[in-house]
Write an enzyme that holds these catalytic residues in place. Structure first.
Site, mmCIF file in Angstrom:
data_model
loop_
_atom_site.group_PDB
_atom_site.id
_atom_site.type_symbol
_atom_site.label_atom_id
_atom_site.label_comp_id
_atom_site.label_asym_id
_atom_site.label_seq_id
_atom_site.Cartn_x
_atom_site.Cartn_y
_atom_site.Cartn_z
ATOM 1 C CB CYS A 85 -0.962 -0.003 1.184
ATOM 2 S SG CYS A 85 -2.049 -1.434 1.160
ATOM 3 C CG HIS B 172 -6.548 1.651 -0.340
ATOM 4 N ND1 HIS B 172 -5.360 2.232 -0.730
ATOM 5 C CD2 HIS B 172 -6.185 0.527 0.341
ATOM 6 C CE1 HIS B 172 -4.341 1.512 -0.300
ATOM 7 N NE2 HIS B 172 -4.808 0.465 0.345
#
Lengths: 479, 403
Positions: B83, B336
């Site tokens: 991430c 996201h």
């Protein structure tokens, strides 16, 4: 001279009341309940369970043979016994063999182990029988069958039970069978099968054995006899001159079901769990003939009874199957929508299993020789002191652990959501282990809960059964 | 080791609308993010001397940018760090410029998560066939909550209520951002009563699964004013990858994520920040889950250990609070797309530092922090930005290569 040094058993936690099956089909119930292997269980995992029970308190390096018996092995081509030996973390030099194709396979394996021990070729042979057969949905057989495994450790000295004699009888009859392409057990008319198959063979073998051993049937303490159902065994007992009320051991049909190749040994183990030293036991299996055994409990039996869980403690832990439909899904009878492939499937392969099997299959972690930190799976470089390749391996599968952290994951899919993911601390050096919990109640999971390990089927990536360890709530019994 | 402070500036940024972009290909998103950044910087694609592209799993190699953007014969590298991927693209770009190898470069991150046919990010994380067989992102991060509640004596109900406030805050902020994925307000009760995804986290504790792309044009600090009057300067970059796999580092307590602490420490030191809560104007942090955001408060020194719940109750991190956090809605509401996220968090800080955030605009913005956290959780980047250089920059009349 051959005897049983130990014995053990495993019955899956899940039980399905026969009324539940009957209700689903709008038909009559045979009463009682049957055991059901969980979605992540099969004959191999149940065998590891029963074997683990049988080997409690026995140094694993002393086992030099594993004979596995089943009519429903999880592989048609690939030995189960070798994988079981690896999961049990047994020495490389162990002799392994699979027995199958007959309900008598369990006792065939026992006879082979006795012969090997008597011949001095092997010293401690683990015989483990496990079955998970399916009757066609809606039939009596579907209600009748149960899933279970039983194990005995055959040794040259009579640690707990002396085997005084054995007689085998072979008989060709088509009473129950499966062809090479059948999923479900087929059978001929019940009364023909019971009269000409079961009763004739059982009585024939046992009678010969009693005669050969000059054993008065009245002096038999316990007759632990295979029975295809809950009633037929009584006719056999009467024909042998036994009193069904006082001498016949319960068939376990009403609480487990007929567990196929495991069943004769399962009834025997159940009987041995409540046998006093000096007791005389008649045991017999059936399937294409019959194997009959005469045994005597020795002084050593009490310590085994204390050590193992066997049938009794296994039966005591139980969860009722929520629905019959769930059973259909577990066994693949009802096809469910395929899940998205697991991301880790991309990394699956026979070579990975081969390289990692010491951690993956034998559940060994590593202990750093420099600072004592424990790791699972085995780490070449220590987390704490970074010493490289300076470790010894430690078996963790037979050690208890406690839950340090957990979550109940509804997103993780699977056959029985939520997936209970846990982070454990082993009693061995507080080694951290990340694994799923099975056979647990999500509502009861909590930090600090004690757990034990169980070998399970995880998924089918790369076209083979990927087995691995899960944890489950710590159970009573067994030391 | 030398601080990167004021050596590098961002002179342009772009960000697509985030969402379930079934009508857009990865190439569409890349083109949109890059061209907004070009336009914002006032440059021509030919001015780009090198590029870095970040994606977790939406493609491979530098051709990801070369093909849609027709960037020919310049170095383009794909980077990936879970991430933190978007920040890794920016970090690589910043250090290449700081090293003097290039004057103007492109960092772009993107992810196409909605072409799988199922919701979520998939099950079975890690790279081993069985060790993490059914691990999911919520399944792992929820363990932070399990231990946090246990350690600080919060009941499931009490703990979830604090986390709900974080979700409510981020949805409130995101509802005001025209490019956010989940543009709506939620109530505390809605969050509390949402279906459980992975106990104790419910649906509204989890960020969206989103498509999107974001990009930055990175330039030598001393050239930045040639492009725009209000460049944004990089004040510090911290990065850390922690050893946790197979996630059971002995003694790991789940109350703090070492990678966040470490990357924060590095960035604060470079930026000369002693008291982040006082000295930062705002922060964009990695709220993949509400519990993640709460633990970041403590790991980055915004709240004392164990006191984050009190700060949450006090509204410390709301738009009106002492230190506004996730003013654009964060991962929770903005979304996201993994490879894009680092550049999206940066996009908000960049726009706030330039005063271009409309109803969400904070007053007196001088320092902003952008943070990403990847894995289980193991990989963290912290970047600190400011809108004024703290030292006199060497300036040149004309950029060397830009025409």
């Amino acid at each position: 001279m051959a005897g049983l040094r130990s014995f053990g058993a495993y019955i899956p936690t899940l039980r399905m009341p026969r009324d539940m099956i009957a209700k689903a089909w709008g038909r009559g119930s045979l009463g009682g309940e049957r055991s059901v292997a969980n979605y992540d269980e099969d004959t191999l995992t149940m065998a590891v369970e029963a074997a683990t029970d049988c080997l409690r308190g026995i140094p694993r390096e002393e086992v030099d043979g594993v004979f596995f018996a089943s009519t429903t092995p999880s592989y048609k081509e690939k030995q189960s016994a070798a994988l079981i030996a690896m999961a049990l973390d047994l020495p490389k030099t162990v002799r392994t063999a699979d027995f199958g194709h007959s309900l008598r396979a369990g006792t065939s394996a026992l006879l082979a182990a006795m012969d090997a021990v008597k011949a001095g070729a092997l010293t401690n042979v683990l015989v483990v029988a496990s079955d998970s057969r399916m009757g066609y949905p809606k039939t009596d057989l579907e209600q009748l069958f149960g899933d279970a495994a039983a194990a005995v450790l055959v040794s040259a000295n009579d640690g707990a039970v002396r085997i005084d004699g054995a007689v085998s009888l072979a008989d060709e009859i088509l009473d129950v069978w499966r062809t090479d392409t059948d999923t479900y057990v087929k059978s001929w008319e019940d009364r023909f099968a019971v009269t000409y198959g079961y009763t004739q063979s059982m009585v024939g073998a046992a009678r010969t054995l009693l005669k050969q051993s000059k054993q008065d049937p009245k002096a038999i303490t316990r007759a632990a006899l295979y029975s295809p159902d809950s009633r037929s065994v009584q006719g056999v007992a009467r024909e042998l001159g036994l009193d069904p009320k006082t001498q016949l051991h319960p068939t376990l049909i009403d609480v487990v079901g007929n567990s196929g190749a495991a069943h004769a040994l399962l009834v025997l183990v159940d009987a041995l769990q409540e046998t006093k030293p000096g007791a005389r036991i008649l045991a017999a299996s059936y399937g294409d003939g019959s194997d009959a055994f005469l045994l005597t409990a020795t002084d050593g039996i009490a310590s085994v009874q204390k050590r193992v869980r066997g049938v009794k403690d296994s039966l005591a832990v139980k969860r009722t199957m929520p629905t019959y439909e769930r059973y259909l899904a577990f066994r693949g009878i009802a096809e469910l929508q395929p899940e998205p492939p697991l991301r880790i499937a991309a990394f699956a392969g026979a070579t990975v299993e081969y390289r990692d099997r010491l951690s993956w299959i034998s559940m060994r972690g590593s202990r750093c020789r420099k600072c004592g930190t424990h790791h699972f799976p085995i780490q070449r470089v220590c987390y704490t002191c970074r010493s490289k390749d300076d470790y010894e391996t430690v078996r963790l599968s037979d050690k208890s652990a406690t839950i340090f952290n957990y979550t109940l994951d509804n997103l993780a899919g699977g056959m029985d959501p939520p997936v209970i993911e846990t982070v454990l601390e082993s009693e061995v050096g507080a080694c951290r282990i990340y694994c799923q919990m099975t056979d647990g109640d999500p509502k009861e999971v909590k930090i600090g809960q004690p757990v034990e390990f169980t070998f399970r089927r995880m998924h089918e990536a790369a076209g083979f059964h990927n087995y691995f360890w899960k944890c489950r709530p710590q159970r009573e019994g067994g030391k | 080791m030398e601080s990167i402070k004021d050596k590098v500036a961002i002179i342009g940024m772009g960000c697509t609308t985030f969402g379930e972009l079934w009508d857009k290909s990865p190439e569409d998103m890349i083109v949109e993010a890059a061209y907004e950044a070009y336009e914002d910087a006032g440059i021509d694609p030919g001015d780009i001397q090198a590029a870095w592209v970040g994606t977790l799993r939406s493609g491979e190699a530098g051709v990801l940018l070369a093909d849609p953007l027709k960037l020919s014969n310049i170095p383009i590298t794909r980077v990936e760090n879970w991430c933190s991927t978007g920040h890794e693209a920016l970090r690589a770009a910043a250090y290449a410029v700081a090293a003097g190898a290039y004057d103007v470069v492109l960092a772009l991150g993107f992810e196409k998560l909605k072409d799988t046919g199922f919701g979520g990010l998939g099950v079975g994380r890690g790279t081993h066939p069985v060790y993490q067989a059914r691990q999911t992102a919520p399944g792992y991060f929820s363990m932070l909550a399990t231990r946090y509640f246990h350690h600080y004596g919060l009941s499931g109900e009490e703990g979830k209520r604090i986390l709900a406030k974080i979700s409510v805050k981020n949805h409130h902020n995101g509802a005001m951002h025209p490019k956010a994925h989940l543009r709506r307000e939620v109530t505390e009760e809605q969050v509390m009563n949402a279906p459980i995804i992975s106990w104790p986290l419910g649906l509204f504790d989890c960020c969206g699964v989103t498509d999107g792309a974001a990009a930055a044009i990175v330039c030598r600090a001393d050239l930045a004013k040639n492009f725009r009057a209000d460049p944004v300067y990089i004040k510090g970059i911290g990065a850390s990858a922690d050893a946790m796999l197979p996630m059971q580092r002995p003694g790991f307590d789940y109350l703090s994520v070492r990678a966040t602490v470490e990357s924060g420490k590095q960035a604060f030191e470079q930026a000369g920040i002693k008291n982040p809560r006082k000295e930062l104007s705002l922060a964009s942090v990695h709220d993949c889950f509400t519990i993640t955001e709460m633990i970041i408060y403590e790991d980055l020194g915004f709240s004392p250990r164990g006191k984050a719940p009190e700060d949450v109750r006090a509204g410390t991190f709301t738009l009106e609070g002492e230190l506004p956090i996730n003013t654009d809605g964060g991962l929770k509401s903005f979304g996201h797309p993994i490879g894009a996220t680092g550049l999206r968090t940066t996009y908000e800080i960049y726009k706030q530092l330039q005063g271009k955030c409309g109803p969400r605009q904070l007053k007196n913005v001088t320092r902003g922090l952008a943070h990403t956290l990847g894995g289980s959780p193991q990989v963290s980047n912290v970047l600190i930005f400011g809108n004024e250089p703290e030292r006199k920059l060497h300036t040149v009349d004309k950029p060397t290569k830009i025409t």
